[in-house]
Each structure stands twice: as C-alpha cells, then as structure tokens.
Design an enzyme around this catalytic site. Structure first.
Site, short mmCIF file in Angstrom:
data_model
loop_
_atom_site.label_atom_id
_atom_site.label_comp_id
_atom_site.label_asym_id
_atom_site.label_seq_id
_atom_site.Cartn_x
_atom_site.Cartn_y
_atom_site.Cartn_z
N GLN A 163 11.31 23.67 -4.87
CA GLN A 163 12.22 25.77 -6.06
C GLN A 163 10.64 26.45 -6.54
O GLN A 163 11.19 27.13 -7.39
CB GLN A 163 12.75 25.56 -6.82
CG GLN A 163 14.08 24.89 -6.28
CD GLN A 163 15.82 24.46 -6.67
OE1 GLN A 163 15.24 24.42 -8.64
NE2 GLN A 163 16.41 23.83 -6.27
N ASN A 180 -5.34 25.55 -9.67
CA ASN A 180 -5.06 24.06 -9.60
C ASN A 180 -3.22 23.84 -9.56
O ASN A 180 -2.86 24.60 -10.47
CB ASN A 180 -4.79 22.79 -10.74
CG ASN A 180 -4.65 21.25 -10.46
OD1 ASN A 180 -4.30 21.11 -9.40
ND2 ASN A 180 -3.59 21.21 -11.41
N GLU A 234 6.41 24.71 -6.53
CA GLU A 234 5.23 24.80 -6.53
C GLU A 234 4.98 25.50 -4.77
O GLU A 234 3.85 25.96 -4.96
CB GLU A 234 5.46 23.50 -5.64
CG GLU A 234 4.79 22.06 -7.10
CD GLU A 234 4.42 20.75 -6.70
OE1 GLU A 234 3.65 20.25 -5.68
OE2 GLU A 234 5.25 19.55 -7.55
N GLU A 262 -11.58 19.38 -18.58
CA GLU A 262 -10.56 18.70 -19.50
C GLU A 262 -8.70 18.64 -18.13
O GLU A 262 -9.29 20.16 -17.87
CB GLU A 262 -10.29 18.72 -20.56
CG GLU A 262 -9.26 17.87 -21.16
CD GLU A 262 -8.65 17.66 -22.92
OE1 GLU A 262 -7.87 17.31 -22.69
OE2 GLU A 262 -9.77 18.87 -23.30
N HIS A 289 0.16 22.48 -11.03
CA HIS A 289 0.54 21.01 -11.16
C HIS A 289 1.80 20.57 -11.80
O HIS A 289 2.42 22.21 -11.53
CB HIS A 289 0.12 20.11 -12.81
CG HIS A 289 0.47 20.05 -13.86
ND1 HIS A 289 -0.20 18.33 -13.59
CD2 HIS A 289 1.40 19.12 -14.63
CE1 HIS A 289 0.21 17.80 -14.12
NE2 HIS A 289 1.43 18.03 -15.01
#
Length: 207
Positions: free
Chosen positions: A179, A108, A181, A149, A110
């Site tokens: 810049q 993932n 992700e 979680e 974030h």
C-alpha cells in the site's frame, strides 16, 4: 534520460515495483543501469537478470574499511553513469565519501513514518514489530534523501497505512509494502526525474 543504480539486499520487491513502473510507462525517460546487492544469491539479482539489467554483488565484508567499500561502490556506479542511486531494501551502511560523492543523489525507502521507528537497527521486519508493540494505530513508509546518519535525510514522500487489530509483524510488513512502499518509491523517482524536488533546509518541496 535519468540513469538509476539500485542497491538491494534481499528479494527485491521494491526493485520490481520500479521495473514495473518503467515498463508501464509511468516512469518516462528513466532506466536502471545497474543493480548492486550487498549479498550473493538474493532474488533481487535474479529479477535484474531476467530483465537484462547489469547486476553484481559488492559486499561490505569483502573490504577492510568503509572507505574502501565506498570507493568500490562509487567506481561501479560512476562507470555505469548512474545519476541517482536508489536504496531499495539495502541493509548495509554507506560511508562519508559515498555520501559526499552522491550528495542529494541517493534516496531510500524506509518502512515507517520517519521520525518514528527508524534509525540504526530499524530494518526489515524490526520496525513492524516495534509498531505493533507500541500500540500506534498508523504506520506507513517514507522516501527520503540519504545522509550519513541513518534515516535522517530530508523527507520526499510519506504514505500512511492503518494498523489493524489482528496484524502480525509479517502481515503489517506485507501491507506496508503493497500500500505504501511500492507506490511512493516510484513516485519519488518520477518527481526526481522531472526535476520537481527542491530541497530547502530540512524540507523537500514538490514544484
């Protein structure tokens, strides 16, 4: 060849970053086999369609239970022989059965430096609002393995972005995407494809 399935919920800018890196040759022996959205009509699905990639919507609201939703996602990704599932701006929660089936095979992106500004409710523009309100000088993005979680799995890569005095949540969100992700998500996929990630407890070592 590493087959990846991508989970999206919106515009798909991180999906685009992955597709661009595949087309440029940065991601070798990697292909996107399917893109799944949690919402209908999002631009991410159009991006996939324009690149000839299988795409569909599987919405949590269409299922009576988390288990049924997990099962539908598992069957879809398994049918497309996905080796790795990439959450690229995916806003739905994945349940226990999905996490068990794809254990250490889901990553993932974030939009903060975990463990700061993360967890339940921290998605989209929200982390950037909290960053500005808190007065911190540095934020960024994190790629991590997914566990049950939210935002707790072992961290693969992080990249810092400085908060500027004139930043708004929107300007900060844009700069973190551009810049951080869009850089570290393809890089994490590359490392995974090259079998260079070793999980030791809570730490991920790059070999």
């Amino acid at each position: 060849m590493l087959n990846i399935g991508v989970l999206v919920s919106g515009g798909g800018s991180n999906l685009q970053a992955i597709m661009d890196r595949i087309e440029s040759g940065y991601l070798k022996n990697v292909q996107i086999v399917t893109v799944v959205s949690s919402k209908t009509g999002v631009y991410a699905l159009q991006r996939a369609q324009e690149h000839g990639i299988n795409n569909t919507c599987i919405s949590r609201k269409s299922f009576e239970s988390m288990e049924a939703y997990d099962d539908a996602l598992i069957r879809h990704f398994d049918a497309h022989k996905a080796d790795l599932v990439v959450m690229a701006g995916f806003l739905s929660i994945l349940g226990e059965s999905f996490n068990k089936f794809y254990d250490k095979r889901v990553i993932n992106i974030h939009p903060s430096l975990i463990p700061a500004f993360c967890g339940k409710g921290f998605y989209g523009i929200i982390p950037h609002r909290h960053v500005i309100e808190s007065g911190v000088k540095v934020t960024g993005a994190t790629v991590h393995f997914v566990e049950l979680e939210a935002d707790t799995g072992p961290i693969i890569l992080q990249k810092a972005v400085y908060v500027e005095d004139e930043d708004t949540p929107e300007s900060l969100q844009k700069r973190v995407m551009e810049q951080a992700e869009w850089e570290i998500l393809p890089e994490a996929i590359k490392l995974y494809a090259e079998n260079r990630l070793v999980i030791e407890g809570r730490r991920v070592k790059i070999v």
